[in-house]
Design a protein around this motif. Structure first.
Motif, PDB file in Angstrom:
ATOM      1  N   ARG A  20       0.830  -1.205   0.000  1.00  0.00           N
ATOM      2  CA  ARG A  20       0.000   0.000   0.000  1.00  0.00           C
ATOM      3  C   ARG A  20       0.870   1.263   0.000  1.00  0.00           C
ATOM      4  O   ARG A  20       0.580   2.238  -0.715  1.00  0.00           O
ATOM      5  N   ARG A  21       1.927   1.264   0.800  1.00  0.00           N
ATOM      6  CA  ARG A  21       2.796   2.436   0.885  1.00  0.00           C
ATOM      7  C   ARG A  21       3.463   2.724  -0.451  1.00  0.00           C
ATOM      8  O   ARG A  21       3.626   3.892  -0.835  1.00  0.00           O
ATOM      9  N   MET A  22       3.862   1.670  -1.152  1.00  0.00           N
ATOM     10  CA  MET A  22       4.525   1.868  -2.439  1.00  0.00           C
ATOM     11  C   MET A  22       3.582   2.538  -3.434  1.00  0.00           C
ATOM     12  O   MET A  22       3.941   3.530  -4.084  1.00  0.00           O
ATOM     13  N   PHE A  23       2.372   2.024  -3.556  1.00  0.00           N
ATOM     14  CA  PHE A  23       1.432   2.633  -4.499  1.00  0.00           C
ATOM     15  C   PHE A  23       1.013   4.032  -4.042  1.00  0.00           C
ATOM     16  O   PHE A  23       0.795   4.922  -4.874  1.00  0.00           O
ATOM     17  N   ASN A  24       0.928   4.257  -2.738  1.00  0.00           N
ATOM     18  CA  ASN A  24       0.637   5.607  -2.244  1.00  0.00           C
ATOM     19  C   ASN A  24       1.742   6.593  -2.631  1.00  0.00           C
ATOM     20  O   ASN A  24       1.468   7.771  -2.918  1.00  0.00           O
ATOM     21  N   ALA A  25       3.002   6.124  -2.636  1.00  0.00           N
ATOM     22  CA  ALA A  25       4.134   6.994  -2.970  1.00  0.00           C
ATOM     23  C   ALA A  25       4.088   7.471  -4.418  1.00  0.00           C
ATOM     24  O   ALA A  25       4.745   8.461  -4.773  1.00  0.00           O
ATOM     25  N   MET A  26       3.291   6.815  -5.260  1.00  0.00           N
ATOM     26  CA  MET A  26       3.198   7.163  -6.677  1.00  0.00           C
ATOM     27  C   MET A  26       2.144   8.234  -6.951  1.00  0.00           C
ATOM     28  O   MET A  26       2.000   8.695  -8.086  1.00  0.00           O
ATOM     29  N   TRP A  37       1.817  -8.976  -7.093  1.00  0.00           N
ATOM     30  CA  TRP A  37       0.935  -8.216  -7.981  1.00  0.00           C
ATOM     31  C   TRP A  37      -0.521  -8.612  -7.784  1.00  0.00           C
ATOM     32  O   TRP A  37      -1.403  -7.735  -7.756  1.00  0.00           O
ATOM     33  N   SER A  38      -0.783  -9.899  -7.655  1.00  0.00           N
ATOM     34  CA  SER A  38      -2.166 -10.329  -7.415  1.00  0.00           C
ATOM     35  C   SER A  38      -2.645  -9.859  -6.042  1.00  0.00           C
ATOM     36  O   SER A  38      -3.813  -9.489  -5.870  1.00  0.00           O
ATOM     37  N   ARG A  39      -1.747  -9.835  -5.065  1.00  0.00           N
ATOM     38  CA  ARG A  39      -2.112  -9.310  -3.751  1.00  0.00           C
ATOM     39  C   ARG A  39      -2.446  -7.824  -3.840  1.00  0.00           C
ATOM     40  O   ARG A  39      -3.402  -7.355  -3.217  1.00  0.00           O
ATOM     41  N   ALA A  40      -1.652  -7.074  -4.605  1.00  0.00           N
ATOM     42  CA  ALA A  40      -1.909  -5.634  -4.755  1.00  0.00           C
ATOM     43  C   ALA A  40      -3.288  -5.386  -5.360  1.00  0.00           C
ATOM     44  O   ALA A  40      -4.017  -4.469  -4.941  1.00  0.00           O
TER      45      ALA A  40
END
Length: 376
Positions: free
Chosen positions: A68-74, A97-100
């Motif tokens: 979640r933090r990684m995608f939030n950083a984008m 990726w499937s978890r994301a």
């Protein structure tokens, strides 16, 4: 004209176990900060898309919070993000990726290219991705690029993760091969690559971006991303490296022989600052006074640096007669000091050096106590 920001090898979730816990935590955190800086650069330069050439995550088992933090950083760039899996985060049937996707962490402007099929991006270019669906392959996953027909008038951009053949030594059989000359053979205007952690040009149309936040002690031009401008289909891209990384990783291997060598090393250590991650491997010889000066300089540098790793196993301690006299070591103690000096040439050299230092510290402390008592 199209403009792109090419990056790769974020290695989100990497654990830096070789460092002290507070330093490891800061280096872990820096990788999220690098993604935030990439988003800011993309927004500032108004690029048409960001290309992320694999190894976005360091391993499949990163926590849900890390995902979640990684995608939030984008979130700082609202344009298209185009990502492929690499060997660390390959698109297995059950993967990070499937978890994301299940977590609902992937924003609509983020395209995770998990299959080898073309994407037309904002009507401006055609993306040909070569995602890894397992950690190691021995066939070239970019083979299909050449057979894919052109979309009239649109630049063709390849996105892949692996090793261009002929870069490594001939005796190294690297997994995930990519044919040399793939860009020309597949009529690509640009081939954006990941896997090599430093910025590296292969030919006019083929580049490795490297990791945006340096993660190892190697002088490989890392800590960058690439701004790519292409005037139109068939035009040679203009590529501009841009600095992204926060920390400067350095590896020093000084050979010490005379007091001036210690002086020079101490001067260099005094320049170390909060942005430095330093590995220091000293070898050679130094006397006890020099060793004490070096130890004090190391302690001061550790407090300023982000991280400092000291490896002094190859440094031989050679106390001078003045060192021993200053410690007032006579009789049995003096003989023990002399024996430890001689044992540094044996197989237990490190143990002998540590014992010599310990004995010197004890004698120095006793001396200091006796002087304090006399003053009282």
């Amino acid at each position: 004209m199209i403009s792109l920001l090419h990056t790769a090898d974020w290695q989100i979730g990497r654990v830096f176990s070789q460092f002290e816990p507070d330093d490891a935590a800061a280096l872990f955190e820096a990788r999220f900060k690098a993604v935030e800086r990439l988003a800011a650069i993309a927004a500032e330069r108004k690029v048409d898309a960001v290309l992320v050439a694999g190894d976005v995550f360091d391993l499949q088992t990163v926590s849900d919070k890390t995902i979640r933090r990684m995608f939030n950083a984008m979130q700082g760039f609202a344009g298209p993000w185009l990502l492929i899996p690499g060997n660390h985060d390959s698109a297995l049937s059950e993967s990070v990726w499937s978890r994301a996707q299940r977590l609902g962490a992937v924003a609509p402007n983020i395209v995770c290219c998990l299959e080898p099929r073309p994407h037309t991006v904002a009507g401006k270019f055609t993306l040909l991705p070569a995602p890894l669906t397992q950690r190691h392959t021995y066939g070239d996953l970019t083979d299909w690029f050449a057979a894919e027909p052109d979309e009239e008038g649109l630049p063709r951009i390849g996105l892949a993760h692996g090793c261009v053949q002929g870069i490594l030594s001939e005796d190294i059989d690297s997994a995930n091969p990519i044919a040399a000359g793939r860009a020309a053979q597949a009529r690509l205007d640009y081939l954006a690559l990941g896997d090599w952690h430093g910025t590296r040009q292969i030919d006019d149309r083929t580049w490795y971006a490297g990791t945006p936040e340096t993660d190892r002690f190697r002088a490989n031009d890392s800590g960058q991303a690439l701004l790519v401008a292409i005037d139109g289909a068939g035009a040679v891209p203009a590529v501009e490296p841009v600095r992204v990384g926060q920390f400067d990783w350095q590896q020093w291997e000084p050979r010490l022989a005379v007091p001036s060598d210690i002086d020079e090393l101490v001067r260099k250590l005094e320049q170390i600052g909060s942005g430095d991650v330093l590995q220091l491997r000293a070898q050679g010889t130094c006397d006890l006074a020099g060793h004490n000066r070096l130890g004090a300089a190391l302690d001061a540098a550790r407090a300023r640096a982000r991280a400092l790793v000291w490896e002094g196993e190859a440094l031989r301690l050679e106390p001078t007669e003045e060192d021993i006299q200053a410690l007032h070591a006579d009789g049995f103690v003096g003989e023990a000091l002399q024996a430890l000096r001689e044992q540094q040439g044996d197989t237990d050299a490190e143990l002998a050096r540590d014992a010599l230092l310990t004995l010197a510290r004890i004698l120095g402390a006793q001396q200091g106590s006796s002087h304090a008592g006399a003053g009282a």
